[in-house]
Scaffold this motif. Structure first.
Motif, PDB file in Angstrom:
ATOM      1  N   ALA A  78       2.404  -1.053   2.772  1.00 25.22           N
ATOM      2  CA  ALA A  78       2.770   0.323   3.057  1.00 25.22           C
ATOM      3  C   ALA A  78       2.278   0.409   4.422  1.00 25.22           C
ATOM      4  O   ALA A  78       2.769   1.341   5.256  1.00 25.22           O
ATOM      5  N   ALA A  79       1.060  -0.135   4.853  1.00 29.48           N
ATOM      6  CA  ALA A  79       0.647   0.074   6.158  1.00 29.48           C
ATOM      7  C   ALA A  79       1.310  -0.514   7.035  1.00 29.48           C
ATOM      8  O   ALA A  79       1.524  -0.105   8.471  1.00 29.48           O
ATOM      9  N   LEU A  80       1.995  -1.677   6.803  1.00 29.73           N
ATOM     10  CA  LEU A  80       3.010  -2.352   7.650  1.00 29.73           C
ATOM     11  C   LEU A  80       4.173  -1.380   7.993  1.00 29.73           C
ATOM     12  O   LEU A  80       4.603  -1.287   9.158  1.00 29.73           O
ATOM     13  N   ARG A  81       4.628  -0.789   6.802  1.00 29.24           N
ATOM     14  CA  ARG A  81       5.880  -0.084   6.993  1.00 29.24           C
ATOM     15  C   ARG A  81       5.508   1.549   8.014  1.00 29.24           C
ATOM     16  O   ARG A  81       6.184   1.670   9.006  1.00 29.24           O
ATOM     17  N   ALA A  82       4.109   1.949   7.838  1.00 30.50           N
ATOM     18  CA  ALA A  82       3.898   3.141   8.660  1.00 30.50           C
ATOM     19  C   ALA A  82       3.764   2.482  10.162  1.00 30.50           C
ATOM     20  O   ALA A  82       4.086   3.249  11.061  1.00 30.50           O
ATOM     21  N   TRP A  83       3.429   1.482  10.300  1.00 32.31           N
ATOM     22  CA  TRP A  83       3.203   0.584  11.817  1.00 32.31           C
ATOM     23  C   TRP A  83       4.658   0.683  12.263  1.00 32.31           C
ATOM     24  O   TRP A  83       4.927   0.912  13.504  1.00 32.31           O
ATOM     25  N   VAL A  84       5.414  -0.160  11.579  1.00 33.18           N
ATOM     26  CA  VAL A  84       6.756  -0.226  11.946  1.00 33.18           C
ATOM     27  C   VAL A  84       7.617   1.008  12.459  1.00 33.18           C
ATOM     28  O   VAL A  84       8.307   1.000  13.353  1.00 33.18           O
ATOM     29  N   ARG A  85       7.548   1.758  11.373  1.00 31.29           N
ATOM     30  CA  ARG A  85       8.198   3.090  11.619  1.00 31.29           C
ATOM     31  C   ARG A  85       7.769   4.066  12.429  1.00 31.29           C
ATOM     32  O   ARG A  85       8.518   4.641  13.251  1.00 31.29           O
ATOM     33  N   GLY A  87       4.463   3.657  14.196  1.00 36.41           N
ATOM     34  CA  GLY A  87       3.265   3.252  15.163  1.00 36.41           C
ATOM     35  C   GLY A  87       2.107   3.573  14.656  1.00 36.41           C
ATOM     36  O   GLY A  87       1.088   3.382  15.590  1.00 36.41           O
ATOM     37  N   VAL A  88       1.767   3.840  13.561  1.00 37.77           N
ATOM     38  CA  VAL A  88       0.545   4.124  13.138  1.00 37.77           C
ATOM     39  C   VAL A  88      -0.235   2.753  12.451  1.00 37.77           C
ATOM     40  O   VAL A  88       0.404   2.112  11.640  1.00 37.77           O
ATOM     41  N   SER A  89      -1.465   2.802  13.175  1.00 39.09           N
ATOM     42  CA  SER A  89      -2.288   1.585  12.514  1.00 39.09           C
ATOM     43  C   SER A  89      -3.610   2.120  12.086  1.00 39.09           C
ATOM     44  O   SER A  89      -4.262   3.208  12.624  1.00 39.09           O
ATOM     45  N   ALA A  90      -4.342   1.649  10.961  1.00 37.37           N
ATOM     46  CA  ALA A  90      -5.183   2.335  10.323  1.00 37.37           C
ATOM     47  C   ALA A  90      -6.659   1.615  11.402  1.00 37.37           C
ATOM     48  O   ALA A  90      -7.801   1.949  11.000  1.00 37.37           O
ATOM     49  N   ILE A  91      -6.188   0.700  12.162  1.00 42.97           N
ATOM     50  CA  ILE A  91      -7.518  -0.043  12.806  1.00 42.97           C
ATOM     51  C   ILE A  91      -7.284   0.484  14.191  1.00 42.97           C
ATOM     52  O   ILE A  91      -6.148   0.127  14.991  1.00 42.97           O
TER      53      ILE A  91
ATOM     54  N   LYS B 126       8.228  -5.081  18.023  1.00 40.77           N
ATOM     55  CA  LYS B 126       6.880  -5.534  17.362  1.00 40.77           C
ATOM     56  C   LYS B 126       7.030  -6.883  16.361  1.00 40.77           C
ATOM     57  O   LYS B 126       8.205  -7.419  15.894  1.00 40.77           O
ATOM     58  N   VAL B 127       6.011  -7.724  16.536  1.00 39.73           N
ATOM     59  CA  VAL B 127       5.918  -9.099  15.784  1.00 39.73           C
ATOM     60  C   VAL B 127       4.837  -8.990  14.552  1.00 39.73           C
ATOM     61  O   VAL B 127       3.783  -8.788  14.905  1.00 39.73           O
ATOM     62  N   LEU B 128       5.559  -9.447  13.561  1.00 41.44           N
ATOM     63  CA  LEU B 128       4.459  -9.700  12.336  1.00 41.44           C
ATOM     64  C   LEU B 128       4.387 -11.265  12.170  1.00 41.44           C
ATOM     65  O   LEU B 128       5.509 -11.924  12.232  1.00 41.44           O
TER      66      LEU B 128
END
Lengths: 183, 135
Positions: A78-85, A87-91, B126-128
């Motif tokens: 879920a965190a990954l999707r939020a970042w990709v969609r 640009g939100v990161s918990a860190i 973006k890169v994973l």
């Protein structure tokens, strides 16, 4: 990036997954050294500016082994999707610096010993290689890209009794096998 | 003289070594061929950077002890005299500087078809980055 001694080792997995993304093979562990990777899976997020915005994390894509390692994949995905969609990161950027794991001099000596062992193993000099595989594992007992990753190079089953004994001993002495980020 | 394999930053070079009393002596030209570091009056130099090496560390034939070389370059050294091979690794401080820097360390690796991909090819996206293994 597959950390495998030969492309043939990674090929069945890549061909079965048919990924749309590039799927690379690192037979010399050069990227494990570059990113201080000590176990697999290890996942990082790198943004458009090529900055590390989420450092080394133990993330699983499915719940196949959740009962064994206890790491729930859902929050991380879920965190990954939020970042990709979005640009939100918990860190935060400051936290990224704090959470990056950096190698010690001993860790780097272990990698040199491992590099020498790999060279000797590729040459078919198994007895010489074993000395340096052992030395590398003793110097960096937390580095399972060395201790487990070397098993296929040494004719040891990396899923077999020696692997299970190694992990059992590590956990019994109060250590963790995986190092997931706290959030 | 023994033929020794010296591996630096993953690159294997055969060098002539004089092995005696547990020491491995390598000529300056071979050190340069294997590592890019050349012996000059200022010490060992690569490009603009020089690291000091005491004169006493270089013998009359212009040879340097591999252990002294690794210490001067601050690189970890794995050495096996019986196997005639040595591996110079990367120091923890160099690795840590790279990991702390603004840019993710770049690398270039092949896919199954042998096509090379660099992380920097994907700048602007973006890169994973996922490390996994068959083991």
């Amino acid at each position: 990036v597959a950390l495998d001694k030969a492309p043939a080792d990674a090929r069945p997995w890549i061909e079965a997954a048919k990924p749309a993304h590039p799927s690379l093979v690192d037979t010399r562990w050069a990227t494990a050294d570059l990113y201080n990777v000590v176990n697999v899976p290890t996942v990082l997020w790198i943004d458009e500016e090529q900055r590390i915005v989420r450092p080394n994390d133990a993330v699983f894509a499915t719940d196949t082994f959740t009962k064994i390692h206890g790491i729930d994949p859902a929050p991380k995905l879920a965190a990954l999707r939020a970042w990709v969609r979005d640009g939100v990161s918990a860190i935060s950027p400051d936290e990224v610096g704090m959470l990056k794991s950096l190698p010690s001099e001993t860790d780097q000596l272990a990698r040199a010993e491992f590099g020498l062992a790999q060279f000797l193993a590729r040459q078919g000099r198994a007895d010489g290689a074993e000395v340096h595989f052992q030395r590398a594992g003793t110097l960096a007992p937390h580095d399972f890209t060395i201790r487990r990753g070397s098993m296929p190079m040494r004719g040891i089953d990396p899923m077999g009794p020696e692997f299970r004994a190694m992990v059992g001993e590590w956990i019994a002495s109060g250590h963790r096998y995986y190092h997931p980020l706290p959030k | 003289v023994t033929v020794f394999t010296l591996i630096d930053e993953g690159r294997e070079t055969s060098v002539d070594a004089d092995v005696r009393d547990g020491r491995v002596l390598i000529e300056a030209d071979d050190v340069e061929a294997a590592t890019g570091w050349a012996y000059k009056p200022d010490g060992l130099c690569r490009g603009e950077i020089c690291v000091p090496v005491r004169k006493a560390e270089i013998d009359s034939k212009g040879r340097i002890d591999l252990v002294v070389l690794a210490e001067a370059l601050r690189q970890p050294l794995a050495l096996d005299i019986a196997e005639s091979a040595a591996f110079l690794g990367t120091s923890a401080s160099d690795r840590s500087d790279q990991l702390r820097s603004r840019h993710a360390p770049d690398f270039r690796l092949p896919d199954l078809d042998g096509h090379l991909h660099s992380l920097s090819d994907y700048a602007g996206r973006k890169v994973l980055l996922i490390f996994y293994a068959s083991w």
